[in-house]
Design an enzyme around this catalytic site. Structure first.
Site, PDB file in Angstrom:
ATOM      1  N   ASP A 103      27.051  76.616  43.017  1.00  0.00           N
ATOM      2  CA  ASP A 103      26.885  77.677  42.027  1.00  0.00           C
ATOM      3  C   ASP A 103      25.454  77.687  41.477  1.00  0.00           C
ATOM      4  O   ASP A 103      24.890  76.628  41.172  1.00  0.00           O
ATOM      5  CB  ASP A 103      27.871  77.406  40.877  1.00  0.00           C
ATOM      6  CG  ASP A 103      27.995  78.563  39.905  1.00  0.00           C
ATOM      7  OD1 ASP A 103      28.431  79.635  40.329  1.00  0.00           O
ATOM      8  OD2 ASP A 103      27.655  78.376  38.713  1.00  0.00           O
ATOM      9  N   GLU A 163      24.645  79.489  46.471  1.00  0.00           N
ATOM     10  CA  GLU A 163      24.705  80.764  45.770  1.00  0.00           C
ATOM     11  C   GLU A 163      23.356  80.910  45.076  1.00  0.00           C
ATOM     12  O   GLU A 163      23.117  80.369  44.000  1.00  0.00           O
ATOM     13  CB  GLU A 163      25.827  80.791  44.726  1.00  0.00           C
ATOM     14  CG  GLU A 163      26.015  82.192  44.154  1.00  0.00           C
ATOM     15  CD  GLU A 163      25.997  82.311  42.652  1.00  0.00           C
ATOM     16  OE1 GLU A 163      26.320  83.379  42.145  1.00  0.00           O
ATOM     17  OE2 GLU A 163      25.646  81.327  41.953  1.00  0.00           O
TER      18      GLU A 163
HETATM   19  C1  NOJ Z   1      27.956  82.356  39.615  1.00  0.00           C
HETATM   20  C2  NOJ Z   1      29.437  82.484  39.651  1.00  0.00           C
HETATM   21  O1  NOJ Z   1      29.820  83.061  40.860  1.00  0.00           O
HETATM   22  C3  NOJ Z   1      29.803  83.304  38.448  1.00  0.00           C
HETATM   23  O2  NOJ Z   1      31.137  83.723  38.487  1.00  0.00           O
HETATM   24  C4  NOJ Z   1      29.486  82.515  37.219  1.00  0.00           C
HETATM   25  O3  NOJ Z   1      29.719  83.307  36.080  1.00  0.00           O
HETATM   26  C5  NOJ Z   1      28.037  82.062  37.200  1.00  0.00           C
HETATM   27  N1  NOJ Z   1      27.588  81.582  38.464  1.00  0.00           N
HETATM   28  C6  NOJ Z   1      27.829  80.962  36.201  1.00  0.00           C
HETATM   29  O4  NOJ Z   1      28.441  79.785  36.632  1.00  0.00           O
END
Ligand code: NOJ
Length: 561
Positions: free
Chosen positions: A225, A286
């Protein structure tokens, strides 16, 4: 399309055979959002036993792996992306034994399991944060987070001008143990998600241990993440610009909170750990980073295996833009010896069956609700099917988001009172946020909660018109979106498309046309139907040909010579 090269082969080192350790190079990975997939106990929130009971769906569909969004103990301030215990399971999702059972059952079916790792921030309910608040300024406990004194008289102003991704300032002030107004801590997201300090050795050691824990428990990889956010520019300089939601900036303007060079050394240390385990354990970034070359740095041979291709997700529905992003993505991945990835939907964006029904060129909306410009639902689904069939013909790895195989649209009429995404409140009700993509999915048209669970309960209300999307209305129905995906995944596997290469064929401005191994793929973006190329056998199509046997607007076909 002047800049299109008529024939352009990708170097053949992309066609690495999917040997056991390379399974991810051509894998189709299905994202499960646990609270909305399947609810076993009828409380309206999906859970791990619910997922295990529905794994058959994934094997029938024909994917290779599943990625689970967070199921760890959490106050759920950001739907589980606020983790209070990285090694446990939240009671709303089950118990640790349910996680073991899920991993085991998936493996028995030949499915790999990827879990979510949230290293940029913890929950404010994490014991470390409680300890930081209790220990006071200058303590080793505070050094695990990013605490600073405020600016201005009395330290009443935040330490810098950064904005949170969800809206409002990225700093919150604490009350010190003696009751006085105290320091400020950084949270790039919600105040309930304090950012960790990745210059701190304890933080680094802890995450290596968390990785080890889940590797020992048998998982096959981690979706990381906010991978572009862990390291901040050391001086925490003012940024002067609004937060570009989840954007890594550009080469001209690189924000001090995103895509700093220091992140790469962290991923090298994680990769070194993963490589000590057999079977090809993977890291997926991500990282909202542009351009593609900059993103590719995350997938150098000693770093992560993959990074989500958000530039592809955001590309507009024109032949020129699709060509450009695909070509650029192939080249960028190849430049570091990685394979490209493709994604159209996830839990953070408007589902592509709705997004693509907005006028071409509409900026990516952060949610759509009553009162917002509405997409053309039929057009959206038609384009979504064409886009998915185009995506599944590309070499590399594709990510699917639960429900897209049903052609599921965004919930466009979700009552604002039901919204739970912090974005809605923190943006002062200017951005509806992501709930519309997170609604529990329909399995059976005539069952309570469309078969999501044994009762009517559903943590977000489901639209009254979702029966037609339910799996049981689509299974074995020729031409249904579900059967379109299933056939595509079978052919993709049988014909080796995932480990193939793109060779661009002559195309006009309105048509995208390429070869991948034995298959020619054509998408018609123009207003007029186009004839099938001579001698082509139709293998698969995202919609029916017209009565003259031509490929209509917004249809993708797969052809065999
Ligand atoms: C990316 C995640 O996919 C999202 O859902 C989240 O709110 C943010 N990162 C913060 O962790």
């Amino acid at each position: 399309m002047g800049r299109r090269r008529p024939v352009q082969s990708q170097p053949s080192d992309q066609a690495v055979p999917a040997a056991a350790d390379n399974w991810w190079r051509d894998a189709v990975i299905y994202q499960i959002y646990p609270r909305s997939f399947a609810d076993s106990d009828g409380d309206g929130i999906g859970d791990l036993p619910g997922i295990t009971a529905r794994l058959e769906h994934l094997t029938e569909l024909g994917v290779d792996a599943l990625w689970l969004s967070p199921f760890y103990p959490s106050p759920q301030a950001d739907a589980g992306y606020d983790v209070a215990d990285y090694r446990g399971v939240d009671p709303i999702f089950g118990e640790l034994s349910d996680a073991y059972a899920l991993i085991e059952s998936a493996h028995r079916r030949g499915l790999k399991v990827i879990v979510d790792l949230v290293p940029n921030h913890t929950s404010s309910a994490h014991p470390w944060f409680a300890a930081a608040l209790a220990a006071g300024p200058g303590s080793p406990e505070r050094a695990r987070y990013i605490f600073r004194d405020g600016r201005g008289p009395g330290g009443d102003e935040p330490p810098n001008d950064w904005q949170s991704v969800f809206g409002g300032p990225a700093w919150s002030r604490v009350t010190e143990p003696d009751g006085s107004p105290g320091q400020w801590y950084l949270h790039l997201f919600d105040p309930a998600q304090p950012d960790l300090n990745w210059d701190n050795d304890e933080v680094r050691a802890e995450f290596l241990d968390i990785l080890r824990t889940w590797l020992e428990r048998g998982v096959d990889g981690f979706r990381v993440d906010v991978a572009h956010g862990l390291v901040k520019q050391a001086d925490l300089a003012d940024w002067h610009y609004p937060q570009e939601t989840l954007s890594g900036g550009t080469d001209q303007r690189r924000p001090p909170m995103w895509d700093q060079e220091g992140v790469h050394e962290i991923y090298r240390s994680w990769r070194a750990l993963l490589d000590t385990y057999p079977g090809g354990k993977i890291l997926v970034a991500e990282a909202w980073v542009q351009p593609a070359e900059r993103l590719a740095a995350y997938t150098r041979p000693d770093e992560m295996h993959q990074a989500f291709n958000f530039e592809y997700l955001q590309a507009s529905w024109t032949a020129a833009d699709q060509y450009a992003v695909i070509d650029r993505s192939l080249a960028a991945a190849d430049s570091v010896g990685a394979t490209p990835t493709w994604v159209l939907s996830n839990h953070d964006v408007v589902r592509h069956a709705s997004r693509l029904g907005l006028p071409v060129g509409t900026p990516r909306p952060n949610g759509i609700g009553i009162g917002d410009p509405q997409p053309d639902v039929q057009l959206g689904l038609r384009r979504a099917r064409a886009a998915s069939l185009l995506m599944l013909a590309l070499p590399g790895s594709a990510y699917l988001y639960q429900g897209e195989e049903l052609g599921l649209p965004e919930h466009l009429r979700l009552p604002d009172e039901a919204r739970q995404d912090p974005t809605w409140e923190r943006s002062g009700h200017t951005e509806r946020g992501r709930d519309g993509a997170r609604v529990p999915i329909p399995w059976e048209a005539d069952a309570p909660s469309y078969g999501f669970g044994p009762t009517d309960a559903s943590w977000l209300p489901q639209p009254g018109v979702w029966a037609e999307f339910a799996l049981d209305r689509q299974r074995d129905v020729p031409g249904s979106t579900y059967e379109m995906y299933r056939t595509a995944l079978r052919l993709r596997r049988d014909l080796g498309l995932g480990s193939g290469a793109v060779q661009w064929l002559e195309s006009g401005d309105e048509v995208l046309f390429f070869r991948n191994g034995p298959v020619r793929v054509l998408t018609n973006f123009g207003a007029e139907a186009v004839p099938l190329p001579e001698g082509a056998e139709l293998l698969h199509a995202s919609g029916p040909l017209d009565t003259d046997g031509n490929v209509p607007t917004d249809v993708t076909v797969w052809l065999r010579d």
